[in-house]
Every structure is written in structure tokens, then in C-alpha cells.
Design a protein around this motif. Structure first.
Motif, PDB file in Angstrom:
ATOM      1  N   THR A   8       0.666  -1.182   0.003  1.00 39.95           N
ATOM      2  CA  THR A   8      -0.054   0.125  -0.058  1.00 39.95           C
ATOM      3  C   THR A   8       0.892   1.139   0.179  1.00 39.95           C
ATOM      4  O   THR A   8       0.492   2.216  -0.703  1.00 39.95           O
ATOM      5  CB  THR A   8      -0.813  -0.019   1.107  1.00 39.95           C
ATOM      6  OG1 THR A   8      -1.647  -1.321   1.315  1.00 39.95           O
ATOM      7  CG2 THR A   8      -1.899   1.123   1.063  1.00 39.95           C
ATOM      8  N   ILE A   9       1.759   1.228   0.884  1.00 40.95           N
ATOM      9  CA  ILE A   9       2.841   2.485   0.960  1.00 40.95           C
ATOM     10  C   ILE A   9       3.521   2.469  -0.420  1.00 40.95           C
ATOM     11  O   ILE A   9       3.737   3.821  -1.062  1.00 40.95           O
ATOM     12  CB  ILE A   9       3.749   2.304   2.083  1.00 40.95           C
ATOM     13  CG1 ILE A   9       2.944   2.367   3.457  1.00 40.95           C
ATOM     14  CG2 ILE A   9       4.926   3.545   2.008  1.00 40.95           C
ATOM     15  CD1 ILE A   9       2.253   3.439   3.605  1.00 40.95           C
ATOM     16  N   THR A  11       2.614   1.526  -3.316  1.00 42.18           N
ATOM     17  CA  THR A  11       1.723   2.133  -4.545  1.00 42.18           C
ATOM     18  C   THR A  11       1.493   3.880  -4.289  1.00 42.18           C
ATOM     19  O   THR A  11       1.420   4.493  -5.249  1.00 42.18           O
ATOM     20  CB  THR A  11       0.523   1.546  -4.563  1.00 42.18           C
ATOM     21  OG1 THR A  11      -0.269   1.745  -3.282  1.00 42.18           O
ATOM     22  CG2 THR A  11       0.747  -0.074  -4.806  1.00 42.18           C
ATOM     23  N   LYS A  12       1.095   4.274  -3.179  1.00 41.28           N
ATOM     24  CA  LYS A  12       1.130   5.487  -2.862  1.00 41.28           C
ATOM     25  C   LYS A  12       2.255   6.547  -3.118  1.00 41.28           C
ATOM     26  O   LYS A  12       2.063   7.600  -3.720  1.00 41.28           O
ATOM     27  CB  LYS A  12       0.737   5.924  -1.438  1.00 41.28           C
ATOM     28  CG  LYS A  12      -0.507   5.405  -0.896  1.00 41.28           C
ATOM     29  CD  LYS A  12      -1.123   5.817   0.409  1.00 41.28           C
ATOM     30  CE  LYS A  12      -2.333   5.508   1.114  1.00 41.28           C
ATOM     31  NZ  LYS A  12      -2.354   5.726   2.436  1.00 41.28           N
ATOM     32  N   VAL A  13       3.635   5.868  -2.823  1.00 43.95           N
ATOM     33  CA  VAL A  13       4.673   6.616  -3.060  1.00 43.95           C
ATOM     34  C   VAL A  13       4.804   6.652  -4.607  1.00 43.95           C
ATOM     35  O   VAL A  13       5.199   7.752  -4.885  1.00 43.95           O
ATOM     36  CB  VAL A  13       6.090   5.928  -2.391  1.00 43.95           C
ATOM     37  CG1 VAL A  13       7.347   6.590  -2.974  1.00 43.95           C
ATOM     38  CG2 VAL A  13       5.981   6.148  -0.908  1.00 43.95           C
ATOM     39  N   ALA A  15       2.646   6.623  -6.810  1.00 49.37           N
ATOM     40  CA  ALA A  15       1.888   7.596  -7.358  1.00 49.37           C
ATOM     41  C   ALA A  15       1.905   9.069  -7.037  1.00 49.37           C
ATOM     42  O   ALA A  15       1.266   9.808  -7.632  1.00 49.37           O
ATOM     43  CB  ALA A  15       0.101   6.954  -7.004  1.00 49.37           C
ATOM     44  N   THR A  17       1.153  10.373  -3.991  1.00 49.00           N
ATOM     45  CA  THR A  17       0.010  10.708  -3.123  1.00 49.00           C
ATOM     46  C   THR A  17       0.578  10.539  -1.686  1.00 49.00           C
ATOM     47  O   THR A  17      -0.181  10.269  -0.719  1.00 49.00           O
ATOM     48  CB  THR A  17      -1.439  10.101  -3.386  1.00 49.00           C
ATOM     49  OG1 THR A  17      -0.999   8.607  -3.151  1.00 49.00           O
ATOM     50  CG2 THR A  17      -1.746  10.358  -4.534  1.00 49.00           C
ATOM     51  N   HIS A  18       1.762  10.246  -1.426  1.00 47.99           N
ATOM     52  CA  HIS A  18       2.278   9.997   0.064  1.00 47.99           C
ATOM     53  C   HIS A  18       2.139  11.232   0.925  1.00 47.99           C
ATOM     54  O   HIS A  18       2.218  12.366   0.297  1.00 47.99           O
ATOM     55  CB  HIS A  18       3.751   9.627   0.178  1.00 47.99           C
ATOM     56  CG  HIS A  18       4.557  10.607  -0.385  1.00 47.99           C
ATOM     57  ND1 HIS A  18       4.920  10.680  -1.865  1.00 47.99           N
ATOM     58  CD2 HIS A  18       5.644  11.357   0.123  1.00 47.99           C
ATOM     59  CE1 HIS A  18       5.643  11.630  -1.916  1.00 47.99           C
ATOM     60  NE2 HIS A  18       6.357  11.951  -0.866  1.00 47.99           N
TER      61      HIS A  18
END
Length: 138
Positions: A8-9, A11-13, A15, A17-18
């Protein structure tokens, strides 16, 4: 299938959007230019600190410096008074400020240092005269 926390982390990084960390900003942080001028503040700060000390301790202890007649009838004009203490502190404050101005200006180039020293000396002299204005008695 349940996604792992690390995935999850990741994919956020990827993208972008972290979440950003909250940065505590200091309201005033002196930069190298501002740090040059701190010796100019010595006289005004010391004036604020010395004024009540002068009024409530030095004046009753040494007197105001006015001429007076002693018990034998002699007219006394010159004696150590609160004004003498103020003049001594005036010279000490001016010398200390100038010393710190010279020390902080070592990093400047020759012409900038010369202009800086002349300007700071004039401002230092004016604030030292204001110190005398607020601390001398009649």
C-alpha cells in the motif's frame, strides 16, 4: 486477496500521493545577513534593562549628580553619582558593541565590510546616545 501494508505504501509513493510530514516553522530564524546586525541590539536591550535598575537602585545609592552644599557649607559640584555610572556604562556598551561588530563583519569582503562598519558605528552611536538620554539625571 488482501494487500500488504508495504505494498500500500509503495503504491502511494509511486503515485506521488504520499502524505507530507508537518514541518514546524520557526517564526523568525536569523539568516547569515540578519546575524550581522545583532550587536546593534545591545544598547537598546541594555537600556530597557538598566532603566528600572537606575531609578530604584543606582539613584538612591549614589545620588543624581546635582551640586549640593555639605554640612560645612562648601558647594560640592563634582562627585561620583548615578550619572557617573551611566557614563561608564555608556562607554562600556559602545566598546562592547563595536568589538562584536568588528568580529561579526570578518566574513564580509573589504568594501562591504567598510560600509557595514561605518553604518553600524553610526547606528551604535545613536542608540548609545539614546541610552544616555534615558539614564542621565538632571
Amino acid at each position: 486477496m488482501k494487500q500488504k501494508y508495504a505494498d500500500t505504501i509503495r503504491t502511494k509513493v509511486e503515485a506521488g500521493t504520499h502524505p507530507t510530514q508537518k514541518v514546524n516553522r520557526v517564526p523568525f530564524r536569523p539568516n547569515p545577513f540578519n546575524r550581522l546586525f545583532w550587536p546593534i541590539l545591545i544598547s537598546p536591550v541594555f537600556t530597557l534593562l538598566y532603566t528600572p535598575l537606575n531609578r530604584y537602585i543606582v539613584l538612591p545609592l549614589f545620588g543624581s549628580g546635582r551640586p549640593y552644599t555639605d554640612l560645612s557649607g562648601k558647594y560640592i559640584e563634582d562627585y561620583f553619582s548615578a550619572n557617573s555610572v551611566a557614563l561608564i556604562l555608556f562607554y562600556l556598551l559602545f566598546a562592547a558593541s563595536e568589538f562584536f561588530i568588528f568580529r561579526t563583519s570578518k566574513k564580509l569582503t573589504r568594501w562591504k565590510r567598510l560600509i557595514f562598519l561605518i553604518g553600524c558605528t553610526v547606528i551604535n552611536l545613536l542608540t548609545a546616545i539614546l541610552f544616555l538620554e534615558f539614564t542621565l539625571w538632571e
